[in-house]
Design a protein around this motif. Structure first.
Motif, mmCIF file in Angstrom:
data_model
loop_
_atom_site.group_PDB
_atom_site.id
_atom_site.type_symbol
_atom_site.label_atom_id
_atom_site.label_comp_id
_atom_site.label_asym_id
_atom_site.label_seq_id
_atom_site.Cartn_x
_atom_site.Cartn_y
_atom_site.Cartn_z
ATOM 1 N N VAL A 50 0.854 -1.186 0.000
ATOM 2 C CA VAL A 50 0.000 0.000 0.000
ATOM 3 C C VAL A 50 0.890 1.236 0.000
ATOM 4 O O VAL A 50 1.873 1.302 0.741
ATOM 5 C CB VAL A 50 -0.928 0.018 1.232
ATOM 6 C CG1 VAL A 50 -1.855 1.228 1.191
ATOM 7 C CG2 VAL A 50 -1.722 -1.281 1.317
ATOM 8 N N CYS A 83 -6.493 -1.072 -7.592
ATOM 9 C CA CYS A 83 -6.429 -1.645 -6.245
ATOM 10 C C CYS A 83 -6.235 -0.535 -5.214
ATOM 11 O O CYS A 83 -5.460 0.403 -5.438
ATOM 12 C CB CYS A 83 -5.275 -2.640 -6.145
ATOM 13 S SG CYS A 83 -5.455 -4.055 -7.258
ATOM 14 N N VAL A 111 -10.200 -3.403 1.786
ATOM 15 C CA VAL A 111 -9.302 -3.598 0.657
ATOM 16 C C VAL A 111 -10.129 -3.946 -0.573
ATOM 17 O O VAL A 111 -11.022 -4.802 -0.507
ATOM 18 C CB VAL A 111 -8.284 -4.730 0.934
ATOM 19 C CG1 VAL A 111 -7.345 -4.894 -0.249
ATOM 20 C CG2 VAL A 111 -7.490 -4.439 2.200
ATOM 21 N N TRP A 134 -8.455 6.593 0.846
ATOM 22 C CA TRP A 134 -8.116 5.433 0.017
ATOM 23 C C TRP A 134 -6.697 5.583 -0.537
ATOM 24 O O TRP A 134 -6.343 6.625 -1.080
ATOM 25 C CB TRP A 134 -9.086 5.288 -1.138
ATOM 26 C CG TRP A 134 -10.444 4.800 -0.727
ATOM 27 C CD1 TRP A 134 -11.562 5.559 -0.548
ATOM 28 C CD2 TRP A 134 -10.813 3.451 -0.437
ATOM 29 N NE1 TRP A 134 -12.618 4.759 -0.163
ATOM 30 C CE2 TRP A 134 -12.189 3.461 -0.085
ATOM 31 C CE3 TRP A 134 -10.133 2.231 -0.427
ATOM 32 C CZ2 TRP A 134 -12.877 2.301 0.262
ATOM 33 C CZ3 TRP A 134 -10.820 1.084 -0.086
ATOM 34 C CH2 TRP A 134 -12.170 1.115 0.253
ATOM 35 N N TRP A 154 -9.199 -11.646 8.296
ATOM 36 C CA TRP A 154 -9.762 -11.136 7.053
ATOM 37 C C TRP A 154 -11.021 -11.909 6.673
ATOM 38 O O TRP A 154 -11.111 -13.110 6.915
ATOM 39 C CB TRP A 154 -8.762 -11.266 5.907
ATOM 40 C CG TRP A 154 -7.516 -10.470 6.056
ATOM 41 C CD1 TRP A 154 -6.303 -10.888 6.507
ATOM 42 C CD2 TRP A 154 -7.359 -9.080 5.741
ATOM 43 N NE1 TRP A 154 -5.393 -9.861 6.494
ATOM 44 C CE2 TRP A 154 -6.017 -8.748 6.023
ATOM 45 C CE3 TRP A 154 -8.214 -8.105 5.238
ATOM 46 C CZ2 TRP A 154 -5.516 -7.465 5.824
ATOM 47 C CZ3 TRP A 154 -7.721 -6.818 5.032
ATOM 48 C CH2 TRP A 154 -6.380 -6.514 5.329
ATOM 49 N N SER A 191 -7.652 2.494 5.688
ATOM 50 C CA SER A 191 -7.467 2.045 7.065
ATOM 51 C C SER A 191 -8.174 2.988 8.026
ATOM 52 O O SER A 191 -8.400 4.167 7.729
ATOM 53 C CB SER A 191 -5.974 1.963 7.410
ATOM 54 O OG SER A 191 -5.397 3.266 7.428
ATOM 55 N N ASP A 214 -0.726 -7.110 8.794
ATOM 56 C CA ASP A 214 -0.566 -5.721 8.373
ATOM 57 C C ASP A 214 0.757 -5.256 8.954
ATOM 58 O O ASP A 214 0.929 -5.233 10.173
ATOM 59 C CB ASP A 214 -1.712 -4.853 8.900
ATOM 60 C CG ASP A 214 -1.405 -3.357 8.818
ATOM 61 O OD1 ASP A 214 -0.768 -2.941 7.833
ATOM 62 O OD2 ASP A 214 -1.794 -2.616 9.746
ATOM 63 N N MET A 246 -2.537 0.482 -4.294
ATOM 64 C CA MET A 246 -1.721 -0.687 -3.984
ATOM 65 C C MET A 246 -0.986 -1.129 -5.243
ATOM 66 O O MET A 246 -1.391 -0.844 -6.361
ATOM 67 C CB MET A 246 -2.592 -1.839 -3.474
ATOM 68 C CG MET A 246 -3.325 -1.534 -2.190
ATOM 69 S SD MET A 246 -4.434 -2.865 -1.709
ATOM 70 C CE MET A 246 -3.273 -4.221 -1.494
ATOM 71 N N MET A 264 -6.736 0.551 -0.636
ATOM 72 C CA MET A 264 -6.990 0.167 0.752
ATOM 73 C C MET A 264 -7.317 1.422 1.549
ATOM 74 O O MET A 264 -6.750 2.486 1.306
ATOM 75 C CB MET A 264 -5.761 -0.528 1.349
ATOM 76 C CG MET A 264 -5.944 -0.986 2.804
ATOM 77 S SD MET A 264 -5.596 0.313 4.023
ATOM 78 C CE MET A 264 -3.826 0.136 4.213
#
Length: 350
Positions: A236, A268, A286, A246, A319, A272, A330, A249, A270
């Motif tokens: 990421v 792609c 994700v 966002w 996950w 958080s 992570d 990736m 992710m």
């Protein structure tokens, strides 16, 4: 192993490589596994500094009982241990009481052992690859020049923790990297007029802006797998993220029904979510698309974590994707001063 692929793993890649005379040349080997029922994650990691003729090895286990080296389930590190010339990475015991590593099948199968009788701790397991190592193409961050590969495998064996023998049967990842690291190689060559000028896409919460500052060495390495036939891995790039949180990736894969495909880095991302008291990532979303056009959406929660210095963390992640539950990590990499500024903004009350 595809011999026509210039980036395919070769048997010689099980050995130490011939490197330059750069004093920051480093070659690593890293192994991980998890025991979800005990909320346990484990690492074995050894960077070799060929031009200093030393290694620094670490073996550690974390669960939900404590995050720092003093409180972790097990932690041991030996720094800058002298290393003899000519040692073979295919059959080695790292000096100073480190773990042993023996290649059983090139690129695919390895036996690792470690013993610390004074603390009633030991490891004895075999890593068997689910596929040949997956090498990142050069020019992709964070490995712009250094070769790097990842490999999913099944880890089977035992861990003795405080005298208790615990079975290991885990799907997890190992990796290898070689090239200059640390020192001036960690410094961004770009100059910025201010901290805000480092932010490519301003806006949104202030703590997220700080997280997106370029030139801070920020990266998150995430993976999760449900057995050996479904899962994902990716790097990421928070510095290229948008104001809504966002981040894009790259340099990873989607694994579905036993078939791997490289990530389509243009699709792609992710996002958080961080705990406002600790600053650590507690939850993430994700969205993945691979070069075959397959879509995977995953949501993860941190189950346990460790932090050697109080800022960056390695976390055991639970996950959910494709109707399955998977496990992985992570790895949330920070500089200390950068993390401190982000945390202050996250805690701000007016």
């Amino acid at each position: 192993m595809d011999q026509a692929d210039p980036y395919a793993f070769m048997p010689a890649d099980d050995c130490y490589h011939e490197l330059s005379d750069d004093p920051y040349e480093t070659e690593t080997n890293w192994w991980s596994f998890n025991i979800p029922a005990r909320k346990i994650g484990c690492w074995l990691h050894t960077p070799y500094f060929p031009n200093r003729k030393t290694v620094t090895w670490r073996v550690f286990v974390w669960d939900n009982s404590g995050i720092d080296p003093v409180r972790m389930a097990y932690y041991r590190k030996a720094e800058e241990v002298p290393m003899e010339d000519g040692l073979d990475l295919r059959d080695i015991t790292f000096p100073g009481g480190g773990y042993s590593l023996k290649m059983l099948e090139p690129g695919m199968k390895y036996h690792l052992k470690y013993d610390d009788p004074q603390r009633d701790f030991a490891l004895d397991f075999v890593f068997t690859g689910c596929q040949p190592p997956h090498r990142a193409q050069p020019g992709e961050p964070p490995f712009m020049q250094s070769p790097h590969y990842d490999q999913l495998g099944r880890v089977v064996g035992t861990m003795t923790l405080r005298g208790e023998v615990i079975p290991i049967d885990s799907y997890s990842v190992r990796d290898r990297t070689w090239g200059p690291r640390g020192g001036p190689h960690n410094a961004s060559p770009k100059k910025y007029e201010s901290d805000l000028a480092r932010v490519r896409n301003p806006g949104g919460p202030r703590w997220r802006e700080i997280e997106r500052e370029r030139g801070r060495g920020r990266i998150q390495y995430i993976f999760g797998h449900a057995a050996g036939d479904d899962g994902f891995l990716g790097f990421v790039r928070p510095a290229d993220g948008d104001a809504s949180g966002w981040s894009p990736m790259n340099a990873g894969y989607v694994l579905r029904d036993g078939e791997f495909a490289t990530l389509d880095k243009s699709k792609c991302r992710m996002r958080s979510y961080r705990d406002p008291q600790t600053g650590w990532c507690s939850h993430m979303e994700v969205e993945l698309v691979d070069l075959k056009g397959r879509v995977m959406r995953a949501e993860g929660h941190a189950v346990s974590r460790m932090s050697e210095a109080g800022y960056g963390t390695n976390q055991l992640m639970r996950w959910e994707f494709d109707g399955k539950i998977g496990w992985g990590e992570d790895q949330d990499v920070w500089r200390g001063d950068h993390f401190e500024r982000m945390l202050r903004a996250l805690k701000a009350w007016k």
